[in-house]
Design a protein around this motif. Structure first.
Motif, PDB file in Angstrom:
ATOM      1  N   ALA A  40      71.220  56.138  34.082  1.00  0.00           N
ATOM      2  CA  ALA A  40      70.816  54.886  33.697  1.00  0.00           C
ATOM      3  C   ALA A  40      70.657  54.149  35.003  1.00  0.00           C
ATOM      4  CB  ALA A  40      71.658  54.161  32.721  1.00  0.00           C
ATOM      5  N   ARG A  41      71.378  54.159  35.939  1.00  0.00           N
ATOM      6  CA  ARG A  41      71.508  53.374  37.200  1.00  0.00           C
ATOM      7  C   ARG A  41      70.164  53.780  37.970  1.00  0.00           C
ATOM      8  NH1 ARG A  41      77.170  54.870  37.414  1.00  0.00           N
ATOM      9  NH2 ARG A  41      78.139  53.076  37.202  1.00  0.00           N
ATOM     10  N   ALA A  42      69.691  55.135  37.858  1.00  0.00           N
ATOM     11  CA  ALA A  42      68.442  55.475  38.424  1.00  0.00           C
ATOM     12  C   ALA A  42      67.473  54.905  38.013  1.00  0.00           C
ATOM     13  CB  ALA A  42      68.372  57.019  38.468  1.00  0.00           C
ATOM     14  N   LEU A  43      67.533  54.640  36.469  1.00  0.00           N
ATOM     15  CA  LEU A  43      66.226  53.851  35.978  1.00  0.00           C
ATOM     16  C   LEU A  43      66.019  52.714  35.843  1.00  0.00           C
ATOM     17  CD1 LEU A  43      66.304  56.158  32.616  1.00  0.00           C
ATOM     18  CD2 LEU A  43      64.833  56.355  34.327  1.00  0.00           C
ATOM     19  N   VAL A  44      66.901  51.953  36.650  1.00  0.00           N
ATOM     20  CA  VAL A  44      66.864  50.079  36.649  1.00  0.00           C
ATOM     21  C   VAL A  44      65.688  49.729  37.114  1.00  0.00           C
ATOM     22  CG1 VAL A  44      68.168  48.308  37.632  1.00  0.00           C
ATOM     23  CG2 VAL A  44      69.440  49.948  36.378  1.00  0.00           C
TER      24      VAL A  44
END
Length: 89
Positions: A40-44
């Protein structure tokens, strides 16, 4: 015999030409909460909104616990959370 486990999901949203939120991809079932939060953090920076959540689940009997947000950023569709809430864990 119960096969109770945990359902862990990652979802992302983009905006269409009219500014409406739409799913960026089909929600993804994840193997672990840590993996869901990391992905999720990588997609922000790539989507208008991202959310990872989990819930206890026993699909054999149709029993599902309440969802627990693991990570959220930006805008996303949810009936139980404020779309402008940018809390991160």
């Amino acid at each position: 015999m119960s096969s109770k486990g945990k359902l862990i999901v990652l979802a992302a949203f983009d905006k269409d030409d009219e500014g409406n939120l739409v799913q960026a991809f089909d929600p993804r079932q994840m193997d672990s909460e840590e993996r869901a939060k990391r992905d999720a953090r990588a997609l922000v920076d790539k989507h208008a909104g991202v959310v990872a959540w989990s819930r206890e689940a026993d699909p054999n009997i149709g029993e599902y616990g309440p969802p627990v947000v693991l990570f959220q950023a930006g805008e996303f569709r949810s009936s139980s959370r404020n779309n402008e809430d940018r809390g991160r864990t």
